[in-house]
Design a protein around this motif. Structure first.
Motif, PDB file in Angstrom:
ATOM      1  N   PHE A  37       2.403   1.622  -3.415  1.00  0.00           N
ATOM      2  CA  PHE A  37       1.410   2.100  -4.374  1.00  0.00           C
ATOM      3  C   PHE A  37       1.189   3.608  -4.227  1.00  0.00           C
ATOM      4  N   THR A  63       0.832  -1.206   0.000  1.00  0.00           N
ATOM      5  CA  THR A  63       0.000   0.000   0.000  1.00  0.00           C
ATOM      6  C   THR A  63       0.865   1.254   0.000  1.00  0.00           C
ATOM      7  N   LEU A 112      -2.378  -5.229  -4.923  1.00  0.00           N
ATOM      8  CA  LEU A 112      -3.228  -4.844  -3.786  1.00  0.00           C
ATOM      9  C   LEU A 112      -4.593  -5.515  -3.853  1.00  0.00           C
ATOM     10  N   LEU A 156      -1.302  -1.925  -8.027  1.00  0.00           N
ATOM     11  CA  LEU A 156      -2.749  -1.917  -7.807  1.00  0.00           C
ATOM     12  C   LEU A 156      -3.326  -3.328  -7.955  1.00  0.00           C
ATOM     13  N   THR A 185       2.870   1.293 -10.955  1.00  0.00           N
ATOM     14  CA  THR A 185       1.671   1.672 -10.210  1.00  0.00           C
ATOM     15  C   THR A 185       0.509   0.732 -10.531  1.00  0.00           C
ATOM     16  N   ILE A 186       0.340   0.396 -11.780  1.00  0.00           N
ATOM     17  CA  ILE A 186      -0.740  -0.503 -12.193  1.00  0.00           C
ATOM     18  C   ILE A 186      -0.521  -1.910 -11.649  1.00  0.00           C
ATOM     19  N   MET A 189       2.075   6.342  -7.002  1.00  0.00           N
ATOM     20  CA  MET A 189       0.965   7.153  -7.509  1.00  0.00           C
ATOM     21  C   MET A 189       1.292   8.636  -7.395  1.00  0.00           C
TER      22      MET A 189
END
Length: 170
Positions: free
Chosen positions: A96, A93, A146, A143, A139-140, A100
């Motif tokens: 990320f 998290t 996550l 995600l 980042t993708i 981001m």
């Protein structure tokens, strides 16, 4: 309910991708920060480039270190609480969020810049745009990772009447 083999395979693939992309982002961001520290940052937004490139450097270092630790630890001690859901969820998290912030802020800064026209005033423009691309890819992937971890957390939390602290649902 997902099996141990499926979780181990999915974990290996996701964290392998996270680790690979983070190492690439680490190399690019470290070389850019080193170059600009020696040669000077682009003149139009010196402080802005400094902060944005360094946040992506921190994000890639963070993700690489925890990616290695979680990948190796999970493969060796996957059933141990130390490599359970919470120990995966918190660092991923944070990674990320860091990526981001860094990717979005660097996008806002270099979005309208044409590297062909700005070659004289903006050295390494193409490399900065390459860092931007790899940062968004990371980042993708983070995600997706996550979503995987949160899904396992709901399954392990008791959706099926089982409460576990490791990533394995069974």
């Amino acid at each position: 309910m997902p099996s141990e083999k499926a979780i181990r395979l999915t974990h290996s693939i996701l964290f392998g991708l996270v680790l690979l992309v983070s190492i690439i982002a680490l190399i690019i961001s470290a070389t850019l920060v080193a170059h600009y520290n020696q040669q000077g940052y682009p003149s139009d937004h010196t402080g802005a480039y400094t902060a944005r490139l360094r946040i992506l450097l921190v994000a890639s270092v963070w993700t690489t270190v925890f990616g290695i630790a979680l990948t190796v630890g999970f493969q060796l001690l996957g059933t141990h609480v130390a490599f359970g859901i919470l120990s995966h969820l918190v660092p991923i998290t944070i990674a990320f969020i860091l990526f981001m912030i860094g990717s979005a802020s660097l996008t806002a800064l270099v979005d309208k810049i044409d590297c062909g026209k700005a070659a004289d005033s903006f050295s390494r423009c193409g490399v900065v745009k390459g860092l931007l691309v790899i940062s968004w890819i990371d980042t993708i992937i983070l995600l997706i990772t996550l979503v995987f971890i949160i899904t396992l957390a709901f399954v392990a939390r008791g959706r099926y009447g089982v409460h576990k602290s490791t990533l394995y649902a069974e």
